[in-house]
Motif scaffolding. Structure first.
Motif, PDB file in Angstrom:
ATOM      1  N   GLN A   2       0.830  -1.201   0.000  1.00 63.00           N
ATOM      2  CA  GLN A   2       0.000   0.000   0.000  1.00 63.00           C
ATOM      3  C   GLN A   2       0.866   1.254   0.000  1.00 63.00           C
ATOM      4  O   GLN A   2       0.552   2.236  -0.681  1.00 63.00           O
ATOM      5  CB  GLN A   2      -0.914   0.004   1.230  1.00 63.00           C
ATOM      6  CG  GLN A   2      -2.033  -1.022   1.178  1.00 63.00           C
ATOM      7  CD  GLN A   2      -2.788  -1.091   2.486  1.00 63.00           C
ATOM      8  OE1 GLN A   2      -2.848  -2.132   3.127  1.00 63.00           O
ATOM      9  NE2 GLN A   2      -3.377   0.021   2.908  1.00 63.00           N
ATOM     10  N   ARG A   3       1.941   1.225   0.762  1.00 65.73           N
ATOM     11  CA  ARG A   3       2.820   2.398   0.822  1.00 65.73           C
ATOM     12  C   ARG A   3       3.559   2.584  -0.496  1.00 65.73           C
ATOM     13  O   ARG A   3       3.747   3.717  -0.966  1.00 65.73           O
ATOM     14  CB  ARG A   3       3.815   2.246   1.976  1.00 65.73           C
ATOM     15  CG  ARG A   3       4.410   3.576   2.430  1.00 65.73           C
ATOM     16  CD  ARG A   3       5.012   3.467   3.816  1.00 65.73           C
ATOM     17  NE  ARG A   3       5.353   4.787   4.317  1.00 65.73           N
ATOM     18  CZ  ARG A   3       6.502   5.395   4.097  1.00 65.73           C
ATOM     19  NH1 ARG A   3       7.425   4.803   3.358  1.00 65.73           N
ATOM     20  NH2 ARG A   3       6.746   6.584   4.594  1.00 65.73           N
ATOM     21  N   GLN A  33      -4.974   4.709   4.239  1.00 65.17           N
ATOM     22  CA  GLN A  33      -4.147   4.879   3.046  1.00 65.17           C
ATOM     23  C   GLN A  33      -3.481   6.250   3.018  1.00 65.17           C
ATOM     24  O   GLN A  33      -2.306   6.377   2.681  1.00 65.17           O
ATOM     25  CB  GLN A  33      -5.003   4.683   1.794  1.00 65.17           C
ATOM     26  CG  GLN A  33      -4.208   4.483   0.519  1.00 65.17           C
ATOM     27  CD  GLN A  33      -3.408   3.198   0.532  1.00 65.17           C
ATOM     28  OE1 GLN A  33      -3.784   2.217   1.173  1.00 65.17           O
ATOM     29  NE2 GLN A  33      -2.281   3.180  -0.147  1.00 65.17           N
ATOM     30  N   LEU A  48      -0.587   6.433   5.452  1.00 64.68           N
ATOM     31  CA  LEU A  48       0.635   5.750   5.013  1.00 64.68           C
ATOM     32  C   LEU A  48       1.578   6.673   4.232  1.00 64.68           C
ATOM     33  O   LEU A  48       2.751   6.348   4.060  1.00 64.68           O
ATOM     34  CB  LEU A  48       0.275   4.541   4.151  1.00 64.68           C
ATOM     35  CG  LEU A  48      -0.105   3.274   4.922  1.00 64.68           C
ATOM     36  CD1 LEU A  48      -0.778   2.264   4.006  1.00 64.68           C
ATOM     37  CD2 LEU A  48       1.121   2.657   5.577  1.00 64.68           C
ATOM     38  N   ILE A  49       1.073   7.801   3.768  1.00 65.79           N
ATOM     39  CA  ILE A  49       1.942   8.766   3.094  1.00 65.79           C
ATOM     40  C   ILE A  49       2.897   9.398   4.097  1.00 65.79           C
ATOM     41  O   ILE A  49       4.032   9.742   3.769  1.00 65.79           O
ATOM     42  CB  ILE A  49       1.107   9.856   2.393  1.00 65.79           C
ATOM     43  CG1 ILE A  49       0.192   9.236   1.340  1.00 65.79           C
ATOM     44  CG2 ILE A  49       2.000  10.922   1.761  1.00 65.79           C
ATOM     45  CD1 ILE A  49      -0.767  10.236   0.701  1.00 65.79           C
ATOM     46  N   THR A  71       5.233   5.151   8.730  1.00 70.42           N
ATOM     47  CA  THR A  71       5.806   3.913   8.217  1.00 70.42           C
ATOM     48  C   THR A  71       4.754   2.814   8.161  1.00 70.42           C
ATOM     49  O   THR A  71       3.716   2.869   8.839  1.00 70.42           O
ATOM     50  CB  THR A  71       6.968   3.432   9.103  1.00 70.42           C
ATOM     51  OG1 THR A  71       6.466   3.067  10.400  1.00 70.42           O
ATOM     52  CG2 THR A  71       8.014   4.525   9.266  1.00 70.42           C
ATOM     53  N   ALA A  72       5.033   1.783   7.371  1.00 73.73           N
ATOM     54  CA  ALA A  72       4.112   0.651   7.243  1.00 73.73           C
ATOM     55  C   ALA A  72       3.959  -0.073   8.581  1.00 73.73           C
ATOM     56  O   ALA A  72       2.852  -0.484   8.952  1.00 73.73           O
ATOM     57  CB  ALA A  72       4.617  -0.309   6.169  1.00 73.73           C
ATOM     58  N   GLY A 112       8.637  -3.986   6.179  1.00 75.02           N
ATOM     59  CA  GLY A 112       8.944  -2.569   6.000  1.00 75.02           C
ATOM     60  C   GLY A 112      10.431  -2.287   6.112  1.00 75.02           C
ATOM     61  O   GLY A 112      10.983  -1.466   5.373  1.00 75.02           O
ATOM     62  N   GLU A 119      12.651   0.936   6.545  1.00 76.58           N
ATOM     63  CA  GLU A 119      12.014   1.611   7.670  1.00 76.58           C
ATOM     64  C   GLU A 119      12.548   1.021   8.978  1.00 76.58           C
ATOM     65  O   GLU A 119      12.668  -0.200   9.118  1.00 76.58           O
ATOM     66  CB  GLU A 119      10.495   1.430   7.619  1.00 76.58           C
ATOM     67  CG  GLU A 119       9.843   2.093   6.432  1.00 76.58           C
ATOM     68  CD  GLU A 119       8.341   1.868   6.385  1.00 76.58           C
ATOM     69  OE1 GLU A 119       7.669   2.520   5.574  1.00 76.58           O
ATOM     70  OE2 GLU A 119       7.840   1.031   7.180  1.00 76.58           O
TER      71      GLU A 119
END
Length: 297
Positions: free
Chosen positions: A26-27, A87, A90-91, A94-95, A255, A261
């Motif tokens: 998704q990220r 969603q 997530l911008i 971090t995941a 991640g 990450e």
């Protein structure tokens, strides 16, 4: 533990990995397409992924009722809000953090349940007491400042909790696959509606984000959902829920491997406390002890 239970637990562990790694997909998708459009396409793919299962079940008769359509549309609206905040968040975060904050719905469900007359036991409140400091460690960080993305994930977790409460009312009275199909399709249409007003996007962006979209649409939604059903036919519910909560751990690991990450020591402590709070809230100290006794046996 017999062989069937062992295999079922293995399937559920695979589901936890799929769902945890989906946060990374998704990220990655946000590098190419805006969040509402991403969700619109994602859930459209997810609804198509369920069509083979619907066709198989329709051999036994109609699986859609008026309640299925109305309930599925209501679920889709709540899911649109939950997944939308997730969603967008997530911008900015971090995941791994997004996964842990999202799974806070496990302790939010009983709190929201009080509004509709549900009782909350002692173990649930103990889990909340353990999880909330962990949430602070995870989201505030060393500078004690709440990240904008973390705040959006918290709002999303509230809607995921409401989503679970609504499912609890609707699932026993509907064909589950049909309900999920209407839910995903409705969520897709609602998301496209928001995207048409708030975003400037083109199908060329979807082509650039094709792999993340296919992963979350087919693998996370279609395959993950199906394997969960298969696994829970044999695995005790205590096994299933504890194993599935490991999606948060997999999100942190994947991640780190694919997005580089990292979490600070205090954030990792927060993750541990949140995971402990989730498990205690769901099963209680007695249930956890019995779970490990079964494993040892």
């Amino acid at each position: 533990m017999n062989q069937r239970t062992f295999l079922a637990d293995g399937l559920l562990l695979l589901v936890a990995f799929i769902w945890g790694s989906a946060f990374v997909a998704q990220r990655l998708g946000m590098n190419h397409i805006e969040p509402w459009a991403f969700n619109g396409i994602r859930f459209l793919i997810g609804s198509f992924a369920l069509i083979p299962f619907l066709l198989f079940q329709r051999r036994r008769g109609s699986v859609f009722t008026r309640l299925t359509w109305l309930g599925g549309i209501a679920l889709g609206l709540v899911m649109m809000l939950a997944s939308g905040f997730q969603q967008i968040g997530l911008i900015y975060t971090t995941a791994g953090k997004a996964a842990f904050i999202t799974c806070l719905y496990i302790v939010l469900v009983p709190i929201l349940g009080l509004l509709v007359g549900n009782k909350t036991g002692r173990d649930t409140w103990l889990g909340i007491v353990i999880a909330l400091p962990g949430l602070g460690f995870l989201t505030l960080g060393d500078d004690l400042v709440l990240n904008y993305g973390d705040m959006l994930e918290m709002i999303g977790a509230l809607f995921w909790a409401a989503h679970l409460l609504l499912i609890a009312r609707l699932a026993p009275r509907n064909n589950v696959i049909a309900l999920a199909f209407v839910q995903f399709l409705s969520c897709s249409l609602f998301s496209f509606g928001v995207a048409s007003v708030t975003e400037n996007w083109a199908w060329s962006q979807a082509e650039a984000a094709l792999m993340p979209l296919l992963y979350v649409g087919i693998v996370s939604t279609g395959v993950g959902y199906t394997l969960q059903i298969i696994g829970q036919k044999t695995a005790p519910v205590a096994h299933a829920s504890i194993i599935l909560s490991l999606e948060t751990v997999f999100a942190v690991i994947v991640g780190y491997l694919f997005l580089n990450e990292t979490l600070s020591g205090i954030a990792m402590l927060g993750c541990v406390l949140m995971l402990a709070g989730m498990v205690v809230s769901q099963f209680g100290l007695h249930g956890i002890r019995r779970f490990f006794q079964q494993k040892a046996g």
